[in-house]
Motif scaffolding. Structure first.
Motif, PDB file in Angstrom:
ATOM      1  N   ARG A  80       0.668  -1.188  -0.120  1.00 25.80           N
ATOM      2  CA  ARG A  80      -0.006  -0.072  -0.121  1.00 25.80           C
ATOM      3  C   ARG A  80       1.066   1.384  -0.108  1.00 25.80           C
ATOM      4  O   ARG A  80       0.621   2.183  -0.664  1.00 25.80           O
ATOM      5  CB  ARG A  80      -1.030   0.075   1.232  1.00 25.80           C
ATOM      6  CG  ARG A  80      -1.856  -1.044   1.216  1.00 25.80           C
ATOM      7  CD  ARG A  80      -2.948  -0.698   0.131  1.00 25.80           C
ATOM      8  NE  ARG A  80      -3.632   0.676   0.492  1.00 25.80           N
ATOM      9  CZ  ARG A  80      -4.713   0.891   1.292  1.00 25.80           C
ATOM     10  NH1 ARG A  80      -5.046  -0.164   2.135  1.00 25.80           N
ATOM     11  NH2 ARG A  80      -5.116   2.078   1.490  1.00 25.80           N
ATOM     12  N   VAL A  81       1.880   1.082   0.739  1.00 23.37           N
ATOM     13  CA  VAL A  81       2.838   2.258   0.826  1.00 23.37           C
ATOM     14  C   VAL A  81       4.178   1.838   0.394  1.00 23.37           C
ATOM     15  O   VAL A  81       4.712   0.808   1.203  1.00 23.37           O
ATOM     16  CB  VAL A  81       2.605   3.224   2.295  1.00 23.37           C
ATOM     17  CG1 VAL A  81       3.862   4.150   2.261  1.00 23.37           C
ATOM     18  CG2 VAL A  81       1.256   3.656   2.372  1.00 23.37           C
TER      19      VAL A  81
ATOM     20  N   ASP B 266      -0.550   3.015  -3.060  1.00 17.74           N
ATOM     21  CA  ASP B 266      -1.184   4.080  -2.793  1.00 17.74           C
ATOM     22  C   ASP B 266      -0.227   5.231  -2.746  1.00 17.74           C
ATOM     23  O   ASP B 266      -0.218   6.210  -3.598  1.00 17.74           O
ATOM     24  CB  ASP B 266      -1.911   4.110  -1.159  1.00 17.74           C
ATOM     25  CG  ASP B 266      -2.687   5.174  -1.105  1.00 17.74           C
ATOM     26  OD1 ASP B 266      -3.091   6.046  -2.117  1.00 17.74           O
ATOM     27  OD2 ASP B 266      -3.032   5.492   0.150  1.00 17.74           O
ATOM     28  N   TRP B 267       0.974   5.414  -1.971  1.00 13.44           N
ATOM     29  CA  TRP B 267       1.952   6.154  -1.874  1.00 13.44           C
ATOM     30  C   TRP B 267       3.160   5.482  -2.057  1.00 13.44           C
ATOM     31  O   TRP B 267       3.492   4.521  -1.661  1.00 13.44           O
ATOM     32  CB  TRP B 267       2.035   6.910  -0.276  1.00 13.44           C
ATOM     33  CG  TRP B 267       0.960   7.789  -0.093  1.00 13.44           C
ATOM     34  CD1 TRP B 267      -0.220   8.019  -0.718  1.00 13.44           C
ATOM     35  CD2 TRP B 267       0.908   8.511   1.134  1.00 13.44           C
ATOM     36  NE1 TRP B 267      -0.838   9.007   0.021  1.00 13.44           N
ATOM     37  CE2 TRP B 267      -0.375   9.443   1.307  1.00 13.44           C
ATOM     38  CE3 TRP B 267       1.871   8.700   2.035  1.00 13.44           C
ATOM     39  CZ2 TRP B 267      -0.709  10.175   2.115  1.00 13.44           C
ATOM     40  CZ3 TRP B 267       1.533   9.512   3.126  1.00 13.44           C
ATOM     41  CH2 TRP B 267       0.419  10.349   3.144  1.00 13.44           C
TER      42      TRP B 267
ATOM     43  N   ARG C  46       0.024   5.405  -7.449  1.00 12.71           N
ATOM     44  CA  ARG C  46      -1.015   6.201  -7.547  1.00 12.71           C
ATOM     45  C   ARG C  46      -0.341   7.805  -7.367  1.00 12.71           C
ATOM     46  O   ARG C  46      -0.912   8.721  -7.898  1.00 12.71           O
ATOM     47  CB  ARG C  46      -2.327   6.181  -6.669  1.00 12.71           C
ATOM     48  CG  ARG C  46      -3.259   5.051  -6.761  1.00 12.71           C
ATOM     49  CD  ARG C  46      -4.559   4.860  -5.988  1.00 12.71           C
ATOM     50  NE  ARG C  46      -5.261   3.775  -6.410  1.00 12.71           N
ATOM     51  CZ  ARG C  46      -5.213   2.640  -5.363  1.00 12.71           C
ATOM     52  NH1 ARG C  46      -4.260   2.661  -4.393  1.00 12.71           N
ATOM     53  NH2 ARG C  46      -5.975   1.742  -5.851  1.00 12.71           N
ATOM     54  N   THR C  47       0.427   7.781  -6.182  1.00 11.52           N
ATOM     55  CA  THR C  47       1.027   9.214  -5.972  1.00 11.52           C
ATOM     56  C   THR C  47       2.349   8.987  -5.489  1.00 11.52           C
ATOM     57  O   THR C  47       2.715   7.898  -4.794  1.00 11.52           O
ATOM     58  CB  THR C  47       0.295   9.872  -4.696  1.00 11.52           C
ATOM     59  OG1 THR C  47      -1.226  10.122  -4.892  1.00 11.52           O
ATOM     60  CG2 THR C  47       0.779  10.898  -4.444  1.00 11.52           C
TER      61      THR C  47
ATOM     62  N   ARG D 234      -1.340  10.792   8.038  1.00  9.84           N
ATOM     63  CA  ARG D 234      -1.909   9.579   7.612  1.00  9.84           C
ATOM     64  C   ARG D 234      -2.606   8.759   8.475  1.00  9.84           C
ATOM     65  O   ARG D 234      -3.598   8.057   8.389  1.00  9.84           O
ATOM     66  CB  ARG D 234      -0.970   8.786   6.655  1.00  9.84           C
ATOM     67  CG  ARG D 234      -1.572   7.478   5.880  1.00  9.84           C
ATOM     68  CD  ARG D 234      -0.587   6.851   4.981  1.00  9.84           C
ATOM     69  NE  ARG D 234      -1.166   5.614   4.587  1.00  9.84           N
ATOM     70  CZ  ARG D 234      -1.664   5.632   3.197  1.00  9.84           C
ATOM     71  NH1 ARG D 234      -1.618   6.474   2.419  1.00  9.84           N
ATOM     72  NH2 ARG D 234      -2.119   4.336   2.653  1.00  9.84           N
TER      73      ARG D 234
ATOM     74  N   ALA E 207      -5.951  10.056   3.913  1.00  6.07           N
ATOM     75  CA  ALA E 207      -5.060   9.293   2.822  1.00  6.07           C
ATOM     76  C   ALA E 207      -4.775  10.162   1.651  1.00  6.07           C
ATOM     77  O   ALA E 207      -3.888   9.608   0.770  1.00  6.07           O
ATOM     78  CB  ALA E 207      -6.174   8.176   2.394  1.00  6.07           C
ATOM     79  N   ASN E 208      -5.545  11.321   1.537  1.00  5.00           N
ATOM     80  CA  ASN E 208      -5.045  12.121   0.411  1.00  5.00           C
ATOM     81  C   ASN E 208      -3.519  12.832   0.613  1.00  5.00           C
ATOM     82  O   ASN E 208      -3.449  13.438   1.620  1.00  5.00           O
ATOM     83  CB  ASN E 208      -6.083  13.351   0.154  1.00  5.00           C
ATOM     84  CG  ASN E 208      -5.521  14.169  -0.831  1.00  5.00           C
ATOM     85  OD1 ASN E 208      -4.854  15.274  -0.754  1.00  5.00           O
ATOM     86  ND2 ASN E 208      -6.106  14.052  -2.064  1.00  5.00           N
TER      87      ASN E 208
END
Length: 211
Positions: free
Chosen positions: A18-19, A111-112, A144-145, A169, A174-175
């Motif tokens: 996820r990260v 995600d990150w 994603r980012t 976070r 999450a943004n």
């Protein structure tokens, strides 16, 4: 961490996370973090990677002769063995992770990606291709980012900023943009409370690219 932070191991473990957080040395052609910031040598963050190159990166980059838009923007992330990378002539996992290598990974669902390294957002514009560099490579791989630095960063200031980022976070933000805003505000508040300089060098190096 340390000697276990091998390039091949990173490539194996990165998909499905996820990260992804990479704390190491970021290098560009003929540049290194050795000249970055004002932190004394003994204040380096202990988990920021295994080694700093003892030679210009151009020694390695000069061996890359295939025509590619990536060639003009050689950005590297150092893993174990980076200091002796020139001794590896047949193994791509020599300790210098390149943008082209990153772009071949399957990072869909990540995600990150946080690149806690000097000038990790560096890149160059290529006609009809846009800016190419580590940020673009991780995005092409499916992340994603990507959060990366615009200039050479100080270890201590970066450590504090990263803690504030992940604390944001952890509260459910999450943004990436909102989490970074909260981190910036917290660092500024702390600096002012301590009567220290609020120069952007210590808190504004990192930007986000992506969703």
């Amino acid at each position: 961490e340390g000697g276990a932070a091998a390039e091949a191991e990173f490539k194996r473990l990165a998909p499905g996370r996820r990260v992804i957080h990479i704390a190491t040395h970021g290098l560009t052609l003929a540049a290194s973090c050795e000249t970055a910031g004002a932190a004394p040598p003994d204040s380096a963050e202990k988990n920021r990677g295994p080694v700093l190159l003892d030679r210009p990166v151009s020694d390695t980059a000069s061996t890359l002769t295939a025509p590619s838009p990536w060639i003009d923007c050689q950005v590297f992330l150092a893993f174990t063995g980076a200091g002796v990378a020139r001794q590896h002539t047949t193994d791509e996992n020599e300790g210098l992770l390149t943008a082209p290598e990153v772009s071949t990974l399957d990072l869909r669902g990540v995600d990150w990606v946080v690149l806690s390294a000097c000038r990790s957002a560096a890149g160059q514009s290529w006609s009809r291709q846009g800016v190419l560099g580590m940020e673009r490579a991780f995005r092409l791989a499916g992340a994603r980012t990507v959060i990366a630095s615009q200039w050479s960063v100080d270890d201590g200031a970066t450590r504090d900023w990263m803690r504030a980022l992940y604390e944001a976070r952890a509260t459910g933000v999450a943004n990436a943009g909102e989490a970074m805003t909260r981190a910036n505000r917290r660092i500024l508040k702390t600096l002012r409370a301590r009567g220290l300089s609020t120069h952007p060098f210590s808190w504004a190096a990192f930007t986000a690219d992506g969703e």
